[in-house]
Structures are given as C-alpha cells and as structure tokens.
Scaffold this motif. Structure first.
Motif, short mmCIF file in Angstrom:
data_model
loop_
_atom_site.label_atom_id
_atom_site.label_comp_id
_atom_site.label_asym_id
_atom_site.label_seq_id
_atom_site.Cartn_x
_atom_site.Cartn_y
_atom_site.Cartn_z
N ARG A 1 99.15 -39.82 81.40
CA ARG A 1 100.05 -39.00 80.94
C ARG A 1 101.38 -39.23 80.65
N ILE B 1 90.94 -28.08 81.31
CA ILE B 1 89.60 -27.93 80.68
C ILE B 1 88.94 -26.84 81.59
N ASP B 2 88.92 -26.86 82.57
CA ASP B 2 88.46 -25.86 83.58
C ASP B 2 89.38 -25.36 84.63
N TYR C 1 101.00 -26.24 91.22
CA TYR C 1 99.68 -25.94 91.89
C TYR C 1 99.99 -25.44 93.43
N HIS D 1 91.57 -31.79 94.93
CA HIS D 1 92.00 -32.79 94.24
C HIS D 1 93.30 -32.82 93.58
N LYS E 1 98.76 -23.32 82.72
CA LYS E 1 99.03 -24.57 81.87
C LYS E 1 97.68 -24.97 81.24
C1 HEM Z 1 93.78 -41.21 92.23
C2 HEM Z 1 94.38 -40.66 91.16
C3 HEM Z 1 94.21 -39.21 90.64
C4 HEM Z 1 95.18 -38.65 90.60
C5 HEM Z 1 96.60 -38.79 91.09
C6 HEM Z 1 94.50 -37.48 89.74
C7 HEM Z 1 95.57 -36.25 89.62
C8 HEM Z 1 94.75 -35.03 89.15
C9 HEM Z 1 95.69 -33.84 88.84
C10 HEM Z 1 97.24 -33.50 89.23
C11 HEM Z 1 94.80 -32.79 88.17
C12 HEM Z 1 95.15 -31.43 87.91
C13 HEM Z 1 95.15 -31.20 86.22
C14 HEM Z 1 96.87 -31.55 86.09
O1 HEM Z 1 97.74 -30.65 86.00
O2 HEM Z 1 96.91 -32.64 85.20
C15 HEM Z 1 93.61 -33.44 88.16
C16 HEM Z 1 92.62 -33.07 87.46
C17 HEM Z 1 91.41 -33.64 87.17
N1 HEM Z 1 90.84 -34.79 87.63
FE1 HEM Z 1 92.13 -36.18 88.62
N2 HEM Z 1 93.29 -37.43 89.50
C18 HEM Z 1 93.08 -38.67 89.97
C19 HEM Z 1 91.76 -39.47 89.73
C20 HEM Z 1 90.78 -38.82 89.27
C21 HEM Z 1 89.52 -39.50 88.77
C22 HEM Z 1 89.20 -41.00 89.08
C23 HEM Z 1 88.85 -38.62 88.02
C24 HEM Z 1 87.51 -38.67 87.40
C25 HEM Z 1 86.51 -39.73 87.65
C26 HEM Z 1 89.44 -37.32 87.84
C27 HEM Z 1 89.10 -36.25 87.28
C28 HEM Z 1 89.63 -35.21 87.31
C29 HEM Z 1 89.34 -33.79 86.57
C30 HEM Z 1 87.74 -33.91 85.80
C31 HEM Z 1 90.42 -32.82 86.59
C32 HEM Z 1 90.13 -31.46 86.12
C33 HEM Z 1 91.04 -31.54 84.82
C34 HEM Z 1 90.84 -30.02 84.02
O3 HEM Z 1 90.33 -29.08 84.36
O4 HEM Z 1 91.64 -30.20 82.95
N3 HEM Z 1 90.70 -37.64 88.44
N4 HEM Z 1 93.70 -34.88 88.61
#
Ligand code: HEM
Length: 272
Positions: free
Chosen positions: A187, A62-63, A44, A79, A59
């Motif tokens: 993961r 979802i969005d 990223y 994020h 990669k």
């Molecule tokens: C504090 C801890 C968190 C970390 C370290 C984190 C990390 C990430 C990362 C790295 C991504 C990019 C997608 C990927 O490459 O896997 C992502 C996407 C996302 N995260 Fe988090 N996240 C956290 C907390 C949360 C929480 C609490 C929620 C929901 C309540 C959330 C919802 C999402 C959503 C909806 C996406 C988009 C996924 C997609 O489009 O496929 N995340 N997050």
C-alpha cells in the motif's frame, strides 16, 4: 581551558550514519504502521462491532462482504481484524528497550506474532485460492509467494529461538517482520509511486501494469534486499559499503514517508 573532542574517524562516521538511517526508517515505518492499525480498527473494527458487515464494502474491495457466503465473510473478518494485532506485535518486537527490559513480554508477544502471522498467511491464501479473491494472476502469484515466505520465515524464527541460537533468531525474526509487512509495504509502495510520478504511471485497474508487477513482488523482495544490505554493512568493516547502505536506507525512509502520507491522505483517511 582545554576541550576534548571525541575522535571522529571516517569509519565511526559511516557506522553512525548507518545506525541513524536504520532508526529514521524505523520511526517512519512505525508511524505508518500505527496509521494502518488505526485504520483497521476505525474502519473494520467499528463496522464489525456494530454488526454492519455489508459496510466493509464502503471502501473499494475485491470481495469483502458477500451476501450468503458465511464462511468467506468470517475468514475475511478474522483476517482483516487480526491484521491490526500482527502489525502491533511486529512493531513491539523491534523496540530494543522492550526486548531488553521486558524479556518475558518479548517472548509472549513473539510467540503470538509468529502464530498470528502464520494465521494471516493461511487465511490470506484461503481467501485468494478458495474464495477466489484476486485481481490478476500475477498479483495473486505475488501475494501467494508472500504468504509462503511468511510461513517459512516464521517457522525458522521460531525454530532458532527454541534452539536458543539468538543471533540467528534475530536475523530470521527481522526477515519475518519484512515479509509480514509486505501487505503494508504494498500500500505504501503504490501510494509512494503515485505521488512521486504525480499519477498512476505504468499501473492498471487489475494491477497487471509494469509498475504494478514491480510493486507487488517488490513489496517484500525490495525490503528483504535492503535488510540484507543493512546486515552486511553492519557486519563488515567496509566504510564504502556502510556509507552506501546508509544512503540507500535514508532514501528508502524518504520514499516510505511519501507513501505513508499517501496512504493516510488518500487511501484510508477518506473512508473514516
Ligand atoms: C501478514 C500480513 C497481512 C496483513 C497485515 C494483511 C492485511 C489485510 C487487510 C487489512 C485486509 C483488508 C483489505 C484492506 O482494507 O486493504 C486484507 C485483505 C485481504 N488479504 Fe491480507 N493481509 C496479510 C497477508 C495476506 C496474505 C499472505 C494473503 C494471500 C496469500 C492475503 C490475502 C488477502 C485477500 C485476498 C484479501 C481480500 C482483499 C479484497 O477483498 O479486496 N493477505 N488483508
């Protein structure tokens, strides 16, 4: 010539095993979280710095990048990129040497960790609820609960630090670390499961299979349960409980190692 050996009792052996099990798990987790940070920056970070936002979708996501959705793309970028900072700061807080020798650094990284963790939860909830980014209702509910626990635990860790109740603070800070790591655990848990079973047994594409349901809720509930077991075993003078907790934590370290290998080899590595 006489040699004196330190006296080894069953109790000290169990306590040592428990301590080493904790250290082993932490070393595996630290390596795996460092790999997560490296992936976020190399994938990223590089694409965002180049201004090639559409390439976030290189990669499966979802969005990710959605043409015309400026607000959603901005929140997604903040994020995803801040995920590297919160992961690094969480790890730094747990290194005992740093805590002892650099108390001022510990306080500042601690405040930043709690603030960024709260932002991660709020922005994640926004992505799921407002942008509508989720696979299945059950996976959305699981991650929403994770977000709410991050906000609650971070608040309690912060409050106990302000009140200078440091033992309480240590406990809430460790619980916060576990729930903030939920996304990383998910993961690692998914890849560990696929490797152990040599395939996606009980999993579906929208993450609503029986194994998916256990893993999405388990990504924070299992680490929290193991942490409570570790706390209880460390506190009590019960050899059986200490030995049991040490065995469970060693097993968790082995599973985490398998999952870390899986994420690096199959989930992140191929996209770098
Ligand atoms: C504090 C801890 C968190 C970390 C370290 C984190 C990390 C990430 C990362 C790295 C991504 C990019 C997608 C990927 O490459 O896997 C992502 C996407 C996302 N995260 Fe988090 N996240 C956290 C907390 C949360 C929480 C609490 C929620 C929901 C309540 C959330 C919802 C999402 C959503 C909806 C996406 C988009 C996924 C997609 O489009 O496929 N995340 N997050």
């Amino acid at each position: 010539m006489s040699t004196t050996y330190p006296s080894v009792t069953a109790s000290s052996l169990a306590a040592t095993a428990l301590r080493w099990a904790g250290v082993a798990w932490f070393l595996v987790a630290a390596f795996g979280q460092a790999a997560f940070i490296w992936f976020i920056l190399a994938f990223y970070g590089v694409r965002t710095a180049r201004g090639d936002f559409a390439a976030w979708n290189d990669k499966p996501l979802i969005d990710g990048y959605v043409a015309g959705d400026d607000a959603g793309n901005f929140v997604f970028a903040a994020h995803a990129l801040l995920a590297s900072a919160v992961t690094l700061m969480g790890l730094m807080q747990l290194v005992p040497g740093l805590r002892r020798t650099r108390p001022v650094l510990h306080r500042w990284t601690g405040r930043s960790f709690l603030a960024i963790a709260s932002f991660m939860a709020l922005s994640g909830i926004w992505l799921a609820v407002v942008r509508g980014t989720y696979l299945s209702v059950v996976s959305a509910v699981a991650i929403l609960v994770n977000g709410l626990l991050i906000l609650l635990f971070a608040g309690l860790a912060w409050r106990s630090a302000v009140q200078r109740r440091f033992e309480r603070h240590r406990i809430w800070a460790m619980r916060t670390f576990m729930v903030v790591s939920g996304v990383w655990f998910l993961r690692v848990g998914l890849m560990g499961w696929v490797l152990v079973n040599q395939g996606p047994v009980g999993m579906t594409d929208d993450m609503s299979g029986p194994a998916d349901v256990v893993l999405v809720f388990g990504s924070y509930l299992i680490p929290l349960t193991l942490l409570e077991l570790y706390f209880a075993a460390s506190r009590r003078e019960n050899i059986g409980l200490k030995a049991f907790a040490a065995a469970v934590v060693f097993l968790a370290a082995a599973y985490t190692a398998a999952g870390v290998f899986g994420t690096v080899a199959f989930m992140w590595g191929p996209y770098l």
